[in-house]
Design a protein around this motif. Sequence first.
Motif, PDB file in Angstrom:
ATOM      1  N   TYR A   1      27.325   7.479  -2.678  1.00 57.63           N
ATOM      2  CA  TYR A   1      26.502   7.172  -1.510  1.00 57.63           C
ATOM      3  C   TYR A   1      25.180   6.573  -1.985  1.00 57.63           C
ATOM      4  O   TYR A   1      24.147   7.237  -2.065  1.00 57.63           O
ATOM      5  CB  TYR A   1      26.220   8.431  -0.695  1.00 57.63           C
ATOM      6  CG  TYR A   1      27.392   9.000   0.084  1.00 57.63           C
ATOM      7  CD1 TYR A   1      28.698   8.566  -0.122  1.00 57.63           C
ATOM      8  CD2 TYR A   1      27.188   9.997   1.045  1.00 57.63           C
ATOM      9  CE1 TYR A   1      29.750   9.101   0.584  1.00 57.63           C
ATOM     10  CE2 TYR A   1      28.234  10.547   1.762  1.00 57.63           C
ATOM     11  CZ  TYR A   1      29.521  10.088   1.523  1.00 57.63           C
ATOM     12  OH  TYR A   1      30.565  10.632   2.235  1.00 57.63           O
TER      13      TYR A   1
ATOM     14  N   ASP B   1      23.679   6.466   7.680  1.00 53.59           N
ATOM     15  CA  ASP B   1      24.271   7.195   8.802  1.00 53.59           C
ATOM     16  C   ASP B   1      25.396   8.100   8.326  1.00 53.59           C
ATOM     17  O   ASP B   1      26.277   8.492   9.105  1.00 53.59           O
ATOM     18  CB  ASP B   1      24.815   6.209   9.848  1.00 53.59           C
ATOM     19  CG  ASP B   1      23.719   5.534  10.646  1.00 53.59           C
ATOM     20  OD1 ASP B   1      22.643   6.152  10.808  1.00 53.59           O
ATOM     21  OD2 ASP B   1      23.926   4.393  11.102  1.00 53.59           O
TER      22      ASP B   1
ATOM     23  N   GLN C   1      36.365   2.402  11.358  1.00 56.58           N
ATOM     24  CA  GLN C   1      34.956   2.434  11.735  1.00 56.58           C
ATOM     25  C   GLN C   1      34.088   2.189  10.508  1.00 56.58           C
ATOM     26  O   GLN C   1      34.477   2.497   9.388  1.00 56.58           O
ATOM     27  CB  GLN C   1      34.566   3.749  12.408  1.00 56.58           C
ATOM     28  CG  GLN C   1      35.126   5.006  11.760  1.00 56.58           C
ATOM     29  CD  GLN C   1      36.572   5.271  12.072  1.00 56.58           C
ATOM     30  OE1 GLN C   1      36.967   5.262  13.225  1.00 56.58           O
ATOM     31  NE2 GLN C   1      37.374   5.502  11.040  1.00 56.58           N
ATOM     32  N   ARG C   2      32.926   1.599  10.777  1.00 58.08           N
ATOM     33  CA  ARG C   2      31.923   1.348   9.747  1.00 58.08           C
ATOM     34  C   ARG C   2      30.596   1.948  10.212  1.00 58.08           C
ATOM     35  O   ARG C   2      30.237   1.854  11.387  1.00 58.08           O
ATOM     36  CB  ARG C   2      31.739  -0.152   9.498  1.00 58.08           C
ATOM     37  CG  ARG C   2      32.968  -0.851   8.911  1.00 58.08           C
ATOM     38  CD  ARG C   2      32.773  -2.367   8.903  1.00 58.08           C
ATOM     39  NE  ARG C   2      33.891  -3.064   8.284  1.00 58.08           N
ATOM     40  CZ  ARG C   2      35.026  -3.364   8.909  1.00 58.08           C
ATOM     41  NH1 ARG C   2      35.188  -2.999  10.185  1.00 58.08           N
ATOM     42  NH2 ARG C   2      35.986  -4.024   8.275  1.00 58.08           N
ATOM     43  N   TYR C   3      29.862   2.550   9.261  1.00 58.92           N
ATOM     44  CA  TYR C   3      28.538   3.105   9.524  1.00 58.92           C
ATOM     45  C   TYR C   3      27.578   2.530   8.495  1.00 58.92           C
ATOM     46  O   TYR C   3      27.985   2.176   7.373  1.00 58.92           O
ATOM     47  CB  TYR C   3      28.531   4.632   9.374  1.00 58.92           C
ATOM     48  CG  TYR C   3      29.453   5.396  10.295  1.00 58.92           C
ATOM     49  CD1 TYR C   3      28.948   6.073  11.404  1.00 58.92           C
ATOM     50  CD2 TYR C   3      30.819   5.478  10.031  1.00 58.92           C
ATOM     51  CE1 TYR C   3      29.790   6.804  12.238  1.00 58.92           C
ATOM     52  CE2 TYR C   3      31.667   6.205  10.863  1.00 58.92           C
ATOM     53  CZ  TYR C   3      31.153   6.861  11.964  1.00 58.92           C
ATOM     54  OH  TYR C   3      31.982   7.578  12.785  1.00 58.92           O
ATOM     55  N   GLY C   4      26.309   2.465   8.846  1.00 57.98           N
ATOM     56  CA  GLY C   4      25.321   2.178   7.828  1.00 57.98           C
ATOM     57  C   GLY C   4      25.309   3.296   6.798  1.00 57.98           C
ATOM     58  O   GLY C   4      25.614   4.457   7.119  1.00 57.98           O
TER      59      GLY C   4
ATOM     60  N   THR D   1      37.642   9.933  14.126  1.00 58.16           N
ATOM     61  CA  THR D   1      37.880   8.715  13.353  1.00 58.16           C
ATOM     62  C   THR D   1      39.376   8.451  13.233  1.00 58.16           C
ATOM     63  O   THR D   1      40.196   9.363  13.321  1.00 58.16           O
ATOM     64  CB  THR D   1      37.275   8.814  11.945  1.00 58.16           C
ATOM     65  OG1 THR D   1      37.935   9.862  11.220  1.00 58.16           O
ATOM     66  CG2 THR D   1      35.783   9.108  12.007  1.00 58.16           C
TER      67      THR D   1
ATOM     68  N   THR E   1      37.252   5.006   6.830  1.00 56.38           N
ATOM     69  CA  THR E   1      35.866   4.858   7.268  1.00 56.38           C
ATOM     70  C   THR E   1      35.019   4.351   6.109  1.00 56.38           C
ATOM     71  O   THR E   1      35.155   4.835   4.974  1.00 56.38           O
ATOM     72  CB  THR E   1      35.297   6.199   7.766  1.00 56.38           C
ATOM     73  OG1 THR E   1      36.087   6.672   8.849  1.00 56.38           O
ATOM     74  CG2 THR E   1      33.851   6.054   8.211  1.00 56.38           C
TER      75      THR E   1
ATOM     76  N   LEU F   1      31.014   3.281   4.660  1.00 59.50           N
ATOM     77  CA  LEU F   1      29.563   3.270   4.746  1.00 59.50           C
ATOM     78  C   LEU F   1      29.104   1.969   4.103  1.00 59.50           C
ATOM     79  O   LEU F   1      29.499   1.662   2.972  1.00 59.50           O
ATOM     80  CB  LEU F   1      28.967   4.474   4.009  1.00 59.50           C
ATOM     81  CG  LEU F   1      29.511   5.861   4.390  1.00 59.50           C
ATOM     82  CD1 LEU F   1      28.868   6.935   3.508  1.00 59.50           C
ATOM     83  CD2 LEU F   1      29.269   6.161   5.858  1.00 59.50           C
TER      84      LEU F   1
ATOM     85  N   ARG G   1      26.172  11.353  10.341  1.00 58.48           N
ATOM     86  CA  ARG G   1      26.935  11.135  11.580  1.00 58.48           C
ATOM     87  C   ARG G   1      28.396  10.843  11.269  1.00 58.48           C
ATOM     88  O   ARG G   1      29.306  11.312  11.965  1.00 58.48           O
ATOM     89  CB  ARG G   1      26.311   9.980  12.377  1.00 58.48           C
ATOM     90  CG  ARG G   1      27.012   9.683  13.697  1.00 58.48           C
ATOM     91  CD  ARG G   1      26.136   8.824  14.601  1.00 58.48           C
ATOM     92  NE  ARG G   1      25.850   7.530  14.000  1.00 58.48           N
ATOM     93  CZ  ARG G   1      26.590   6.439  14.205  1.00 58.48           C
ATOM     94  NH1 ARG G   1      27.676   6.508  14.972  1.00 58.48           N
ATOM     95  NH2 ARG G   1      26.266   5.288  13.656  1.00 58.48           N
ATOM     96  N   ALA G   2      28.633  10.079  10.214  1.00 61.57           N
ATOM     97  CA  ALA G   2      30.005   9.773   9.816  1.00 61.57           C
ATOM     98  C   ALA G   2      30.758  11.047   9.417  1.00 61.57           C
ATOM     99  O   ALA G   2      31.925  11.231   9.779  1.00 61.57           O
ATOM    100  CB  ALA G   2      30.004   8.773   8.668  1.00 61.57           C
TER     101      ALA G   2
ATOM    102  N   ASP H   1      31.642  12.959  12.620  1.00 59.93           N
ATOM    103  CA  ASP H   1      32.743  12.316  13.342  1.00 59.93           C
ATOM    104  C   ASP H   1      34.072  12.552  12.640  1.00 59.93           C
ATOM    105  O   ASP H   1      35.094  12.812  13.280  1.00 59.93           O
ATOM    106  CB  ASP H   1      32.481  10.814  13.475  1.00 59.93           C
ATOM    107  CG  ASP H   1      31.368  10.496  14.470  1.00 59.93           C
ATOM    108  OD1 ASP H   1      30.959  11.409  15.218  1.00 59.93           O
ATOM    109  OD2 ASP H   1      30.914   9.340  14.492  1.00 59.93           O
TER     110      ASP H   1
END
Length: 327
Positions: A95, A304, A298-301, A317, A321, A323, A307-308, A311
């Motif tokens: 990350y 984030d 799904q994509r997250y910043g 989801t 997924t 990031l 939140r991912a 979820d």
Amino acid sequence: MQAIEAFIESQGGPEVIDWREVALGEPGPGEVLLRQTAVGLNYLDTYHRDGTYPVPLPSGLGVESAGEVIAVGEGVHGFQPGDRAATFGPERTAYANARLVSAASLFKLPPAIDDETAAAALLKACTVEMLVERCAKVEAGWPVLVHAAAGGVGLILVQWLKAIGATVIGTVSTEAKAHAAREAGADHVLMYKSDDVAAHVREITDGQGVPVTFDGIGMATWDVSLKATARRGLIVSYGNAGGPVTGVNLGVLAQHGSQFVTRPTLFDYYLHAGERAAGAARVFEMIESGAVKITVGQRYGLQDAARAHADLQAGRTTGSTLLIPEH
């Protein structure tokens, strides 16, 4: 090079994920500097975060990522600046928008595999390769039960099993996920929260049960897996999404027909360089041939991630997924 990375100082819910800026020096012996373009989110990350799998603290998070090699350290062979590469760990520092990582943990990406596909697929698809071909040794014609058939691993597992000629019975939790599992090729789709899954599996298999059950849910489906698996069949318990299976009474395996159970982890099957290279090559072959299509649901910043995590653990989801770091 300045980078931003996630870390945890205690284990708990998604709120324990914090962020810091770090200055990355030149890569040391055996290391590369990787500028990351996509980071894969996996259930494994939540286990590291919440204490299901204890880790030394403080700790980074994430094992799967892809990006561009910026610099290489002394003694690194096979990589040079400009190469595209991906990793599934075991280093828990994914990350981040850039990081220093062991060259031995990297795989060079073929031109046909883009960064997002690699970050969405490598850990999950190598897990599937290990589960199907090395652990359970599934053969064409077998009926196989796949729990969580619309998850990140599940969708790949369904496609892989169909590609080798198995009949797939999948379980899911929602109608939308049932559609996704059917699209991936599942022959039969059951709702594990409402259907009598074991009874349906027995009906589909003329009362015999399946020779292999892939159970990525855990305690919540353990009893179903026992009842749906055939005499002398194998339960491959590889995840804890519904809680870890604990207190296993070996006599239960006898009561259900002299069954076998295993709790595999990827790194025990991808221990040596040759095993890693062969497994990744097989994964790239399956993706490039079109036998396995990777679904990024799904994509997250990058920042984030909390939140991912929430979820993912709430079942909101589908597929893989990602990031996405900012640069």
